[in-house]
Design a protein around this motif. Structure first.
Motif, PDB file in Angstrom:
ATOM      1  N   ALA A 177       0.836  -1.206   0.000  1.00  0.00           N
ATOM      2  CA  ALA A 177       0.000   0.000   0.000  1.00  0.00           C
ATOM      3  C   ALA A 177       0.869   1.253   0.000  1.00  0.00           C
ATOM      4  N   GLU A 184       1.914   6.540  -7.079  1.00  0.00           N
ATOM      5  CA  GLU A 184       0.816   7.451  -7.411  1.00  0.00           C
ATOM      6  C   GLU A 184       1.293   8.896  -7.412  1.00  0.00           C
ATOM      7  N   LEU A 215      -6.775  -6.887  -3.207  1.00  0.00           N
ATOM      8  CA  LEU A 215      -6.980  -5.628  -3.914  1.00  0.00           C
ATOM      9  C   LEU A 215      -8.088  -4.810  -3.258  1.00  0.00           C
ATOM     10  N   ASP A 216      -9.098  -5.476  -2.707  1.00  0.00           N
ATOM     11  CA  ASP A 216     -10.157  -4.771  -1.991  1.00  0.00           C
ATOM     12  C   ASP A 216      -9.621  -4.147  -0.693  1.00  0.00           C
ATOM     13  N   SER A 219      -7.583  -1.166  -1.662  1.00  0.00           N
ATOM     14  CA  SER A 219      -8.456  -0.060  -2.043  1.00  0.00           C
ATOM     15  C   SER A 219      -8.897   0.722  -0.811  1.00  0.00           C
ATOM     16  N   THR A 222      -5.707   2.667   0.615  1.00  0.00           N
ATOM     17  CA  THR A 222      -5.188   3.770  -0.199  1.00  0.00           C
ATOM     18  C   THR A 222      -6.262   4.769  -0.619  1.00  0.00           C
ATOM     19  N   LEU A 224      -8.108   4.315  -3.231  1.00  0.00           N
ATOM     20  CA  LEU A 224      -8.149   4.273  -4.690  1.00  0.00           C
ATOM     21  C   LEU A 224      -9.078   3.156  -5.159  1.00  0.00           C
ATOM     22  N   LYS A 225      -9.746   3.392  -6.282  1.00  0.00           N
ATOM     23  CA  LYS A 225     -10.606   2.371  -6.882  1.00  0.00           C
ATOM     24  C   LYS A 225      -9.752   1.274  -7.512  1.00  0.00           C
ATOM     25  N   SER A 226     -10.386   0.133  -7.756  1.00  0.00           N
ATOM     26  CA  SER A 226      -9.651  -1.018  -8.274  1.00  0.00           C
ATOM     27  C   SER A 226      -9.018  -0.731  -9.632  1.00  0.00           C
ATOM     28  N   ASP A 227      -9.701   0.027 -10.499  1.00  0.00           N
ATOM     29  CA  ASP A 227      -9.129   0.332 -11.826  1.00  0.00           C
ATOM     30  C   ASP A 227      -7.830   1.110 -11.694  1.00  0.00           C
ATOM     31  N   LEU A 229      -5.849   1.124  -9.083  1.00  0.00           N
ATOM     32  CA  LEU A 229      -4.850   0.240  -8.487  1.00  0.00           C
ATOM     33  C   LEU A 229      -4.229  -0.679  -9.529  1.00  0.00           C
ATOM     34  N   TYR A 303      -9.709 -10.387  -9.338  1.00  0.00           N
ATOM     35  CA  TYR A 303      -9.479  -9.389 -10.379  1.00  0.00           C
ATOM     36  C   TYR A 303      -8.595  -9.923 -11.502  1.00  0.00           C
TER      37      TYR A 303
END
Length: 429
Positions: A177, A184, A215-216, A219, A222, A224-227, A229, A303
C-alpha cells in the motif's frame, strides 16, 4: 570409522542423488518446463530512471493471545535517481519512515482490525483516516467470514483460523500500500518491494469464497478504486534474494549460458511452454496447472491479477527472483493453454525495461544487489535494542496505567523474561 569418514559417506550419497535427479521423471519435467519458459538473456544496459525501494521492518515477535494479534512495524522507501539516494518520505512531505501498530481482535462484537500510525506525517495513513479505514476493513472481513462460514457456532472455529491468517496478510500488504501511494505521487517511477509478490490468500482461492481479496483491502487502505490500483501495479515489482535449493540450481544452470543475466519470456518461449503443458495435461491435469503456477501465480484472483516470477543473477551464483504483476495470464490453462502473443510482447518489453532499470546501478558487495536495496533495509530495520528498551516498555507502562495493576496478564505479552520449561530456564528470543 571416525566422524570425517562417516560424514563423507553421507555427502557421497547426497551428491550421487543430486546428480541423478534428472533421471527422476517429476524433476525432469520441472527442469524442462523451466528451460522452455525462460530464455537466458545477458544484461543489455542503457536503462536508468527513478527507482524506489520500499521495505518494512518488524520487531521479530508476534504479540498474540487466543483473542488478539498485534504487530509493530516500520515502513519506508528510498528513491534512486542516478547515483543519488533520497528518502522518499521526505520527498513527499512526510517522515523518513513511518511506524504502524496493526491490531486484530476477536470480541463479542465480532472481528476487529485497527491499523494505527505512530507518526503524524504519514503518507499512507493519517491518524484521522486510520480509524475510518480500520472500521471499513473490519466490516469487510466480518461480512466475508460470515458469508463463507455462516453465523453459527459451527463455523466459528474456521473463522478464527482464517481471521489470524488474514491478519498476517493485512500486515504484509502495508508495504505494498505504501508502494502504491509512492508511485501514485511520483510519476514515471518504478517501485521495488523487498520480497515476493506472492503472498498467502491470492493463490488459495479464498478471495472467491470470502467475496474480497487483497486488492479490496488495498483499495480501502489507499482510497483508490480497483481500476486505478490495477494501473499502478504495472509500475511495482518484487525482488527477493532466494536460497531455495531448486530455484538456485535451475537458475544457475539456465543463466550459466550468459554468465549472469535474467530469464526473459517472449511469444516463442510461451508457445513452447504451452505445448509442453498440453502434453503433461493429458497425463496429469493437476501437475500441468501447478507447473504453470510456479512461474505465473494468481495473487488477486477476483481481479484476474497474476505475478510473473523470473530469475536474475549478476554473478551467476547469487540468484534473485524478480516479480512483476500481470493483468491477465500469459498462458491461459482454462482456454486450452492458449497464448496471447500481443500481450506477451508487451510484458516482455516491460520486463526487460524493469530489470535493466533496477539493476542499472549495483552495490559492489556479495550478491551485487541493486544500489538502494540494502540502504532501505537499514532505514526501516527495528533493532532489538529499540524494541526492548522503547516499544515494549512503553506498552507495559500504558497497560499498567490503564488497568491500574502492575501484574495484569497483558503485561506478560510484552515482557522479556526467563520462561519456565519443565524445570529449566530458557531465555526468550
Amino acid at each position: 570409522m571416525g566422524i570425517d569418514e562417516r560424514l563423507r559417506v553421507v555427502v557421497e550419497a547426497m551428491v550421487g542423488d543430486y546428480r541423478s535427479l534428472g533421471d527422476v521423471e517429476i524433476f525432469r519435467i520441472r527442469q524442462e518446463f523451466f528451460e522452455r519458459f525462460y530464455k537466458p538473456t545477458g544484461f543489455r544496459g542503457g536503462f536508468d530512471g527513478n527507482i524506489v525501494f520500499v521495505d518494512s521492518g518488524h520487531t521479530g515477535r508476534m504479540y498474540s493471545t487466543d483473542a488478539f494479534n498485534l504487530s509493530f512495524l516500520r515502513v519506508g522507501g528510498i528513491v534512486r535517481s542516478g547515483d543519488r539516494l533520497e528518502y522518499v518520505g521526505r520527498k513527499l512531505g512526510g517522515a523518513e519512515s513511518e511506524a504502524y501498530v496493526v491490531y486484530g481482535s476477536i470480541s463479542r462484537e465480532g472481528f476487529r482490525f485497527l491499523i494505527y500510525p505512530i507518526d503524524d506525517a504519514a503518507i499512507l495513513l493519517t491518524p484521522e483516516r486510520a480509524l475510518e479505514v480500520s472500521d471499513n476493513i473490519s466490516a469487510l472481513v466480518g461480512q466475508g467470514l460470515d458469508s463463507a462460514f455462516g453465523v453459527g457456532l459451527e463455523g466459528l472455529d474456521s473463522k478464527v483460523k482464517y481471521f489470524s491468517r488474514i491478519f498476517d496478510y493485512l500486515v504484509s500488504l502495508i508495504e505494498l500500500a505504501y508502494c502504491i501511494r509512492v508511485v501514485e505521487k511520483l510519476s514515471s517511477s518504478t517501485c521495488v518491494l523487498d520480497g515476493s509478490l506472492v503472498r498467502w490468500f491470492g493463490a488459495g482461492g479464498m478471495g472467491r469464497r470470502l467475496g474480497f481479496d487483497g486488492l479490496d483491502l488495498l483499495s480501502l487502505m489507499t482510497g483508490l478504486k480497483s481500476d486505478a490500483l490495477l494501473n499502478l501495479l504495472d509500475r511495482i515489482v518484487g525482488l527477493a534474494k532466494t536460497t531455495k535449493f531448486t530455484t538456485l540450481a535451475r537458475s544457475r544452470r539456465l543463466l550459466s549460458k550468459v554468465r549472469g543475466g535474467y530469464g526473459l519470456i517472449d511469444a516463442d518461449s510461451l508457445k513452447s511452454s504451452a505445448g509442453f503443458l498440453k502434453e503433461i495435461y493429458l497425463k496429469s491435469k493437476n501437475l500441468a496447472v501447478k507447473l504453470l503456477h510456479t512461474v505465473t501465480t494468481p495473487v488477486f484472483d477476483r481481479y484476474g491479477v497474476y505475478a510473473l516470477k523470473t530469475p536474475v543473477s549478476v554473478d551467476g551464483v547469487n540468484v534473485y527472483v524478480f516479480g512483476k504483476y500481470l493483468a491477465k495470464p500469459l498462458i491461459n490453462h482454462r482456454e486450452g493453454f492458449s497464448v496471447d502473443e500481443k500481450y506477451a510482447l508487451e510484458v516482455s518489453d516491460r520486463l526487460v525495461a524493469d530489470i535493466e532499470s533496477v539493476f542499472a546501478r549495483i552495490t559492489r558487495v556479495e550478491g551485487y544487489p541493486p544500489y538502494g536495496f540494502l540502504e532501505v533495509d537499514k532505514l526501516v530495520r527495528l533493532s532489538r535494542e529499540y524494541v526492548r528498551t522503547r516499544f515494549e516498555p512503553r506498552m507495559i507502562y500504558y497497560i499498567r496505567e490503564y488497568t491500574g495493576g502492575l501484574n495484569h496478564p497483558l503485561v506478560e505479552i510484552f515482557r522479556h523474561m526467563p520462561e519456565r520449561r519443565l524445570g529449566y530456564l530458557r531465555w526468550s528470543a
